[in-house]
Design an enzyme around this catalytic site. Structure first.
Site, PDB file in Angstrom:
ATOM      1  N   GLU A   1       0.880  -1.170   0.000  1.00 19.34           N
ATOM      2  CA  GLU A   1       0.000   0.000   0.000  1.00 19.34           C
ATOM      3  C   GLU A   1       0.915   1.216   0.000  1.00 19.34           C
ATOM      4  O   GLU A   1       1.785   1.318   0.865  1.00 19.34           O
ATOM      5  CB  GLU A   1      -0.789   0.075   1.314  1.00 19.34           C
ATOM      6  CG  GLU A   1      -1.951  -0.856   1.435  1.00 19.34           C
ATOM      7  CD  GLU A   1      -2.561  -0.739   2.832  1.00 19.34           C
ATOM      8  OE1 GLU A   1      -2.513  -1.738   3.569  1.00 19.34           O
ATOM      9  OE2 GLU A   1      -3.045   0.359   3.175  1.00 19.34           O
TER      10      GLU A   1
ATOM     11  N   LYS B   1       4.026   0.696   9.572  1.00 21.19           N
ATOM     12  CA  LYS B   1       4.149   1.959   8.860  1.00 21.19           C
ATOM     13  C   LYS B   1       3.493   3.096   9.629  1.00 21.19           C
ATOM     14  O   LYS B   1       3.975   4.217   9.624  1.00 21.19           O
ATOM     15  CB  LYS B   1       3.498   1.840   7.470  1.00 21.19           C
ATOM     16  CG  LYS B   1       4.427   1.248   6.440  1.00 21.19           C
ATOM     17  CD  LYS B   1       3.787   1.221   5.075  1.00 21.19           C
ATOM     18  CE  LYS B   1       2.762   0.120   5.000  1.00 21.19           C
ATOM     19  NZ  LYS B   1       2.231  -0.097   3.658  1.00 21.19           N
TER      20      LYS B   1
ATOM     21  N   ARG C   1       5.032 -13.167   9.735  1.00 26.64           N
ATOM     22  CA  ARG C   1       5.649 -11.844   9.627  1.00 26.64           C
ATOM     23  C   ARG C   1       7.040 -11.870  10.216  1.00 26.64           C
ATOM     24  O   ARG C   1       7.320 -12.637  11.137  1.00 26.64           O
ATOM     25  CB  ARG C   1       4.867 -10.840  10.478  1.00 26.64           C
ATOM     26  CG  ARG C   1       3.576 -10.382   9.972  1.00 26.64           C
ATOM     27  CD  ARG C   1       2.946  -9.447  11.001  1.00 26.64           C
ATOM     28  NE  ARG C   1       3.582  -8.132  11.000  1.00 26.64           N
ATOM     29  CZ  ARG C   1       3.217  -7.164  10.165  1.00 26.64           C
ATOM     30  NH1 ARG C   1       2.249  -7.358   9.304  1.00 26.64           N
ATOM     31  NH2 ARG C   1       3.818  -6.003  10.213  1.00 26.64           N
TER      32      ARG C   1
HETATM   33  P1  ATP Z   1       2.219  -2.195   8.083  1.00 22.83           P
HETATM   34  O1  ATP Z   1       1.672  -3.067   9.144  1.00 22.83           O
HETATM   35  O2  ATP Z   1       3.601  -1.712   8.355  1.00 22.83           O
HETATM   36  O3  ATP Z   1       1.307  -1.082   7.666  1.00 22.83           O
HETATM   37  P2  ATP Z   1       1.257  -3.652   5.860  1.00 22.83           P
HETATM   38  O4  ATP Z   1       1.226  -5.130   5.908  1.00 22.83           O
HETATM   39  O5  ATP Z   1      -0.015  -2.929   6.025  1.00 22.83           O
HETATM   40  O6  ATP Z   1       2.385  -3.159   6.839  1.00 22.83           O
HETATM   41  P3  ATP Z   1       1.564  -3.462   3.064  1.00 22.83           P
HETATM   42  O7  ATP Z   1       2.039  -2.311   2.277  1.00 22.83           O
HETATM   43  O8  ATP Z   1       0.152  -3.875   2.952  1.00 22.83           O
HETATM   44  O9  ATP Z   1       1.927  -3.125   4.561  1.00 22.83           O
HETATM   45  O10 ATP Z   1       2.532  -4.696   2.846  1.00 22.83           O
HETATM   46  C1  ATP Z   1       2.924  -5.214   1.614  1.00 22.83           C
HETATM   47  C2  ATP Z   1       3.315  -6.637   1.825  1.00 22.83           C
HETATM   48  O11 ATP Z   1       4.350  -6.731   2.794  1.00 22.83           O
HETATM   49  C3  ATP Z   1       2.152  -7.454   2.325  1.00 22.83           C
HETATM   50  O12 ATP Z   1       2.073  -8.646   1.575  1.00 22.83           O
HETATM   51  C4  ATP Z   1       2.510  -7.742   3.753  1.00 22.83           C
HETATM   52  O13 ATP Z   1       2.014  -8.987   4.155  1.00 22.83           O
HETATM   53  C5  ATP Z   1       4.031  -7.716   3.730  1.00 22.83           C
HETATM   54  N1  ATP Z   1       4.575  -7.378   5.043  1.00 22.83           N
HETATM   55  C6  ATP Z   1       4.304  -6.278   5.782  1.00 22.83           C
HETATM   56  N2  ATP Z   1       4.938  -6.327   6.964  1.00 22.83           N
HETATM   57  C7  ATP Z   1       5.628  -7.489   6.983  1.00 22.83           C
HETATM   58  C8  ATP Z   1       6.475  -8.134   7.939  1.00 22.83           C
HETATM   59  N3  ATP Z   1       6.749  -7.578   9.123  1.00 22.83           N
HETATM   60  N4  ATP Z   1       7.017  -9.333   7.614  1.00 22.83           N
HETATM   61  C9  ATP Z   1       6.771  -9.885   6.422  1.00 22.83           C
HETATM   62  N5  ATP Z   1       5.977  -9.343   5.482  1.00 22.83           N
HETATM   63  C10 ATP Z   1       5.405  -8.158   5.746  1.00 22.83           C
HETATM   64 MG    MG Z   2      -1.621  -3.663   4.629  1.00 23.85          MG
END
Ligand code: ATP
Ligand code: MG
Length: 567
Positions: A48, A284, A274
């Site tokens: 995102e 984020k 994760r």
């Molecule tokens: P945040 O919790 O920081 O906002 P998010 O998962 O909402 O992270 P996205 O931009 O949706 O952020 O993430 C893109 C991809 O990265 C998704 O497939 C998500 O599952 C993966 N991802 C995010 N954080 C992690 C993590 N700590 N470990 C592994 N993969 C991750």
């Molecule tokens: Mg997300």
């Protein structure tokens, strides 16, 4: 998702170099190729654009791009841009830069889920026509109450039995902008009694009068994540849609959409755990808070756990990729020890970073018996093992050593300079401290020493000189700024706080120390931004990407030579 804490979670890996851990996805992909289910695999990384990528995303990038690389398939970069209010072009640019910096290239153009908005809208209409979606007028509070809970069944919305015609009309008017934000939503008609909350008539579309960075003002209704993700995967022919474990409960919904819509392909979703790293924030939202509230300078502040922060700090792409490999890809949640990431960068820089000398807290030394005006050009190897050539270091009568390398009354076993004592200057002569010059407050401001001309590259006859210290010539050295970074959080689990506290309470107040007036050996004057070095005895350093320039270098400490946080 409740996150495991450093105290209760199994440590995903021990300190030091662990055995190669497994990646449970590889056998799955291999089997799909062997059976002929797929002849070529396609994965995707779907961020995102609402913040910069962090170390957790690096794990996901390595998993998705890594599988495509290993099996000769493709990996797409697709922005999951369904929430225009929180998204920004700055993030879109930064994310692409970071993925490429890590060493990966997406197949084809950069993709945006918003490119599929027309198709998604048509599919929403198709669901309405099949009687599988309806417009609901409950307020968010009412909807929450109707949804029930894990222990309480949900109740059908009073709007659930609207006719197809009425739903089509209302949905068209939602799209036409007749209603205010939040006034109505489009929901799937699945099962309000499902034990899986995600299936209790989930929202498909919400009204949001917001300008979108890709589609402008074309839309005032936006599909949500669940209605967008799987269908986008299907449109792109993704074979293996890999996400983190918190989406496991969304998988039945992912399947439901694919089963109920005329999609061109049927991807499968797989979840892995994760990456959680102690002393580190991987959210984020919280990283944005650190920036917005000015606890750090920017998203790429070298203390941030963003990829652009690690980059400015001096981490190499290889060290981050190796770290992600070491952690493994599995389904058991845990917290990885920060020392593993630091091991990875030390391991890389030990082999690849040229050596240099930089005096962080200069103390002038005058070699009384060295002829005035004389300069010797000493040659020192750039690396003790690798063939990186030599650098020249002028030796002259006036030098700088580090203030901490001289002590008036040293403790037992002290191996550096003390009154009357001897020490070797790295790559050069043995000197003896004859006299300390002090200011009015009794601080040592200069040392008078004598050198032994017979000791260049060899030990003096019959004397054992134990200590070796670093130094630079006074005149030929270059003045520089050095920024000593430490962990941004002093607590292994920054998110865990005393009652009512915030993760901000766990910020390490000593995470940055700026030293001015440091003196670096002449060869460092021309350092280009991002050049990396081992400053002997001080750690690994990198010329700052933004603030350093040839002639006026600024160095960031990437990591100390040894782990000083370990027990
Ligand atoms: P945040 O919790 O920081 O906002 P998010 O998962 O909402 O992270 P996205 O931009 O949706 O952020 O993430 C893109 C991809 O990265 C998704 O497939 C998500 O599952 C993966 N991802 C995010 N954080 C992690 C993590 N700590 N470990 C592994 N993969 C991750
Ligand atoms: Mg997300």
């Amino acid at each position: 998702m409740s996150k495991p804490t450093a105290d209760n979670a199994p440590n995903a890996a021990a300190k030091g170099a662990p055995a190669a851990p497994a990646n449970f996805l590889r056998p799955i992909v291999q089997a799909d190729l062997d059976s002929g289910k797929h002849s070529r695999i396609v994965t995707r990384f779907p961020p995102e654009p609402n913040g910069y990528l962090h170390i957790g995303h690096a794990k996901s990038i390595c998993v998705n791009f890594g599988l495509a690389e290993t099996f000769g398939g493709d990996c797409h970069l697709r922005f999951d841009d369904t929430n225009p209010a929180k998204e920004d072009q700055e993030y879109i640019d930064a994310i692409q830069r970071d993925v490429q910096w890590l060493g990966f290239q997406w197949a084809g153009p950069v993709r945006f889920a918003s490119q599929y908005f027309d198709q998604l809208h048509a599919w929403a209409v198709a669901l309405i026509e099949q009687g599988k979606a309806y417009v609901c007028d409950l307020t968010p509070e009412q909807a929450k109450e109707y949804r029930g809970s894990l222990v309480e069944l949900g109740k059908n919305s009073p709007f659930r039995e609207r006719s197809v015609a009425e739903n089509l009309d209302l949905f068209a008017r939602m799209k036409a902008g007749e209603f205010k934000d939040g006034e109505r939503v489009l929901r799937a008609k699945i099962d309000m009694a499902s034990p899986n909350m995600n299936l209790r008539d989930p929202i498909l579309y919400r009204i949001r009068h917001a300008h979108h960075h890709q589609t402008g003002d074309t839309w005032c209704i936006y599909p949500n994540y669940d209605f967008t993700h799987g269908q986008s995967d299907a449109i792109e022919g993704i074979t293996h849609s890999i996400c983190t474990l918190e989406f496991e409960g969304h998988r039945p919904l992912y399947e439901w959409f694919l089963d109920n819509l005329p999609v061109p392909a049927h991807p499968r979703q797989y979840e892995f755990s994760r990456l959680n790293l102690n002393y580190t924030i991987t959210s984020k939202r919280k990283l944005k808070q650190l920036v917005d509230e000015k606890h750090v300078d920017s998203w790429d502040d070298p203390r941030m756990s963003t990829l652009s922060g690690y980059r400015r700090r001096g981490y190499t792409p290889a060290s981050i990729r190796n770290f992600c490999d070491m952690v493994g890809t599995n389904r058991s949640d845990g917290v990885v020890d920060m020392s593993m990431l630091e091991f990875s960068i030390r391991d890389d820089l030990d082999r690849t970073a040229p050596r240099a000398m930089c005096v962080l807290r200069p103390l002038k030394v005058v070699i009384s018996n060295y002829p005035e005006g004389q300069v010797e050009q000493l040659e020192l190897p750039r690396h003790p093992k690798e063939d990186m050539g030599v650098r020249t270091l002028p030796f002259a009568r006036e030098l700088y050593i580090d203030r901490d390398d001289y002590m008036e009354t040293p403790p037992k076993g002290y191996k550096r300079l003390e009154p009357g004592g001897e020490v070797r200057l790295r790559g050069s002569y043995v000197i003896r401290a004859d006299e300390a010059i002090k200011d009015a407050d009794g601080n040592v401001i200069e040392l008078r020493c004598s050198y032994d001309p017979d000791t260049l590259g060899k030990n003096p006859e019959g004397r054992k000189v134990k200590g070796v210290i670093h130094w630079v010539p006074a005149e030929a050295s270059v003045e520089c700024e050095v920024r000593l970074y430490d962990r941004l959080f002093r607590s292994p689990n920054p998110e865990k706080t005393e009652d009512g506290g915030s993760f901000l309470d766990n910020i390490n107040p000593d995470s940055l120390q700026v030293l001015q007036g440091c003196r670096a050996e002449p060869s460092l004057a021309q350092a280009e931004p991002e050049d990396r070095f081992q400053f002997e005895r001080e750690g690994y350093f990198c010329a700052d990407l933004k603030d350093s320039q040839p002639g006026r270098p600024v160095f960031n400490r990437t990591v100390t030579l040894r782990d000083s946080w370990g027990s």
